[in-house]
Write a protein that holds these residues in place. Structure first.
Motif, PDB file in Angstrom:
ATOM      1  N   ILE A  56       0.842  -1.202   0.000  1.00 34.25           N
ATOM      2  CA  ILE A  56       0.000   0.000   0.000  1.00 34.25           C
ATOM      3  C   ILE A  56       0.876   1.251   0.000  1.00 34.25           C
ATOM      4  N   GLY A  57       1.937   1.232   0.812  1.00 37.74           N
ATOM      5  CA  GLY A  57       2.849   2.381   0.862  1.00 37.74           C
ATOM      6  C   GLY A  57       3.496   2.661  -0.482  1.00 37.74           C
ATOM      7  N   LEU A  58       3.990   1.622  -1.129  1.00 38.77           N
ATOM      8  CA  LEU A  58       4.616   1.798  -2.446  1.00 38.77           C
ATOM      9  C   LEU A  58       3.600   2.237  -3.491  1.00 38.77           C
ATOM     10  N   ALA A  59       2.402   1.676  -3.436  1.00 40.64           N
ATOM     11  CA  ALA A  59       1.356   2.076  -4.382  1.00 40.64           C
ATOM     12  C   ALA A  59       0.975   3.538  -4.166  1.00 40.64           C
ATOM     13  N   TRP A  60       0.876   3.954  -2.908  1.00 41.61           N
ATOM     14  CA  TRP A  60       0.543   5.349  -2.619  1.00 41.61           C
ATOM     15  C   TRP A  60       1.645   6.278  -3.118  1.00 41.61           C
ATOM     16  N   LEU A  61       2.890   5.918  -2.883  1.00 39.40           N
ATOM     17  CA  LEU A  61       4.007   6.738  -3.368  1.00 39.40           C
ATOM     18  C   LEU A  61       4.002   6.822  -4.891  1.00 39.40           C
ATOM     19  N   TRP A  62       3.747   5.705  -5.538  1.00 38.09           N
ATOM     20  CA  TRP A  62       3.709   5.697  -7.002  1.00 38.09           C
ATOM     21  C   TRP A  62       2.562   6.555  -7.507  1.00 38.09           C
ATOM     22  N   HIS A  63       1.386   6.379  -6.908  1.00 36.00           N
ATOM     23  CA  HIS A  63       0.204   7.118  -7.353  1.00 36.00           C
ATOM     24  C   HIS A  63       0.375   8.621  -7.137  1.00 36.00           C
ATOM     25  N   THR A  64       0.817   9.010  -5.975  1.00 32.81           N
ATOM     26  CA  THR A  64       0.963  10.447  -5.707  1.00 32.81           C
ATOM     27  C   THR A  64       2.134  11.040  -6.470  1.00 32.81           C
ATOM     28  N   GLY A  65       3.142  10.234  -6.755  1.00 34.14           N
ATOM     29  CA  GLY A  65       4.266  10.717  -7.562  1.00 34.14           C
ATOM     30  C   GLY A  65       3.866  10.953  -8.999  1.00 34.14           C
ATOM     31  N   ARG A  66       3.030  10.095  -9.520  1.00 31.84           N
ATOM     32  CA  ARG A  66       2.542  10.259 -10.897  1.00 31.84           C
ATOM     33  C   ARG A  66       1.644  11.470 -11.010  1.00 31.84           C
ATOM     34  N   LYS A  67       0.848  11.729  -9.979  1.00 33.58           N
ATOM     35  CA  LYS A  67      -0.030  12.908  -9.993  1.00 33.58           C
ATOM     36  C   LYS A  67       0.811  14.179 -10.080  1.00 33.58           C
ATOM     37  N   GLY A  68       1.947  14.166  -9.412  1.00 34.49           N
ATOM     38  CA  GLY A  68       2.800  15.358  -9.381  1.00 34.49           C
ATOM     39  C   GLY A  68       3.568  15.568 -10.679  1.00 34.49           C
ATOM     40  N   THR A  69       3.701  14.514 -11.508  1.00 31.91           N
ATOM     41  CA  THR A  69       4.467  14.653 -12.736  1.00 31.91           C
ATOM     42  C   THR A  69       3.596  14.823 -13.970  1.00 31.91           C
ATOM     43  N   ARG A  70       2.291  14.721 -13.812  1.00 27.75           N
ATOM     44  CA  ARG A  70       1.397  14.874 -14.963  1.00 27.75           C
ATOM     45  C   ARG A  70       1.339  16.347 -15.381  1.00 27.75           C
ATOM     46  N   THR A  71       1.212  16.520 -16.648  1.00 31.24           N
ATOM     47  CA  THR A  71       1.029  17.878 -17.163  1.00 31.24           C
ATOM     48  C   THR A  71      -0.306  17.943 -17.883  1.00 31.24           C
ATOM     49  N   SER A  72      -0.926  19.065 -17.834  1.00 30.06           N
ATOM     50  CA  SER A  72      -2.211  19.208 -18.525  1.00 30.06           C
ATOM     51  C   SER A  72      -1.961  19.643 -19.966  1.00 30.06           C
ATOM     52  N   ALA A  73      -2.826  19.216 -20.839  1.00 30.98           N
ATOM     53  CA  ALA A  73      -2.660  19.502 -22.271  1.00 30.98           C
ATOM     54  C   ALA A  73      -3.175  20.862 -22.628  1.00 30.98           C
TER      55      ALA A  73
END
Length: 125
Positions: A108-125
């Motif tokens: 769960i910890g790794l999944a949360w880190l991955w999920h929140t890390g991806r949210k921070g790297t997304r860019t809007s089009a």
């Protein structure tokens, strides 16, 4: 919530290891030292997850990864060679004594880190 659960496990593992080492160390030194190691990993994960930030996220990911590896390796070894573990550790039998939470928590910890890390790297089009 994740930080709180890690904090509870840090406290539980640390208290258990402290009592075991202080009162019965000669009975199962390997098991009790592994419980102390688990407590240290839980403290590290708790602090790193609570702090956030780039470096803290890396530390948290390392702690969760170490925790998962520990649960899998110690869990397997404790079942294959039960004589080496005359008493349980937090990670024995994949965390059976703690309702298997030690097995699920790092995932769960790794999944949360991955999920929140991806949210921070997304860019809007």
């Amino acid at each position: 919530m994740l930080v709180a659960v890690y904090g509870v496990f840090a406290l539980a593992a640390g208290a258990r290891a402290g009592v075991q080492i202080a009162t019965r160390f000669d009975e199962a030194p390997l098991a009790y030292l592994l419980s102390a190691l688990a407590a240290i990993v839980y403290v590290l994960a708790t602090v790193a997850l609570a702090l956030g930030g780039r470096l803290s996220r890396r530390v948290a990911a390392a702690a969760c990864s170490l925790e998962l590896a520990g649960v899998l390796v110690i869990g397997t070894f404790s079942l294959v060679d039960a004589e080496s573990f005359p008493d349980e550790t937090v990670w024995s039998a994949y965390g059976r004594g703690y309702g298997f939470v030690p097995l699920v928590l790092p995932v769960i910890g790794l999944a949360w880190l991955w999920h929140t890390g991806r949210k921070g790297t997304r860019t809007s089009a």
